[in-house]
Design an enzyme around this catalytic site. Sequence first.
Site, mmCIF file in Angstrom:
data_model
loop_
_atom_site.group_PDB
_atom_site.id
_atom_site.type_symbol
_atom_site.label_atom_id
_atom_site.label_comp_id
_atom_site.label_asym_id
_atom_site.label_seq_id
_atom_site.Cartn_x
_atom_site.Cartn_y
_atom_site.Cartn_z
ATOM 1 N N HIS A 158 11.350 -23.430 36.908
ATOM 2 C CA HIS A 158 12.165 -24.325 36.167
ATOM 3 C C HIS A 158 13.520 -23.905 36.444
ATOM 4 O O HIS A 158 14.426 -24.622 36.782
ATOM 5 C CB HIS A 158 11.744 -24.599 34.788
ATOM 6 C CG HIS A 158 10.452 -25.499 34.851
ATOM 7 N ND1 HIS A 158 9.372 -24.756 34.311
ATOM 8 C CD2 HIS A 158 9.887 -26.650 34.940
ATOM 9 C CE1 HIS A 158 8.378 -25.557 34.180
ATOM 10 N NE2 HIS A 158 8.666 -26.617 34.517
ATOM 11 N N SER A 182 3.591 -21.580 36.979
ATOM 12 C CA SER A 182 3.137 -22.970 36.549
ATOM 13 C C SER A 182 3.135 -22.636 34.858
ATOM 14 O O SER A 182 2.724 -21.801 34.198
ATOM 15 C CB SER A 182 1.658 -23.230 36.893
ATOM 16 O OG SER A 182 1.112 -24.254 36.224
#
Length: 297
Positions: free
Chosen positions: A52, A200
């Site tokens: 991210h 993840s």
Amino acid sequence: MHRFLKQQIKQSKLKMKIVHTINELQSELSALTAQGKMVGLVPTMGALHAGHASLVKRCVKENDVTVVSVFVNPTQFNDKNDLIKYPRTLDADCKLLEANGCSFVFAPSVEEMYPQPDTRQFSFAPLDTVMEGAFRPGHFNGVAQIVSKLFYAVKPNRAYFGEKDFQQLAIIREMTKQLNLDIEIVGCPIVREVDGLALSSRNSLLSAEEREIALKISQTLFKSRTFAADHSVSETIRFVEESIAAEQGLRLEYFKIVDGYTLQDLKDWADTNYAVGCITVFCGQVRLIDNIKYKEI
């Protein structure tokens, strides 16, 4: 000094604001867009990691204002237990975002995003009828609901998504076309751990032993790319399926080699210049996805 570098320095000096309502967010953004500021959006479901952060850094580099949404969207979970278990770490997320130059964190409640049930039904066939669409009925409709709501709320110039969710990225591009939205959809490469595991939010649910077992997924994909150089599509698929099946603790849900444009099964390497292998595997009770490119222009 390069314009993007100026933007990054300027943006990093702004104090990040956390907002919880659409009205407050739009009030903040309207004052900035009136000055001609370019707005970038990074939609997330929180539990943020270095993957991210890479999206945020690129957004900061390419825009004057970076908005990151943190919202666990209930309409894209077809398994309610999966929704309940999904990690929620807003405080840690905000620290990561502030460190990476985010301007606004948009962290709404479910009631804010869904004051009434969203009854819209999207169709992205054939993109949404295969792979995740086949195994998670309604998932992409939920994705389209929330992403379109975020697009309408933020009105970004650009929106950033990771290529790890390869099918989702294709569907969001198609949704943007269908809704005639003037938003540039930017796909960003998969970020991996040093040992190759795709980053993840779900990795945090793995035990230490499962974390080691999960490495077999990316290792198999990397080996399959070498294998594919002198084997057919069907032989490469069988190689991956058999490699995963041989690993105790992993359960393959699907592995498909598809045309990267249409997401339809590939029969022959010569049929496309963009071939992608997409995989979903259960490691214990944790569902992990990954993909690899075999051919790319």
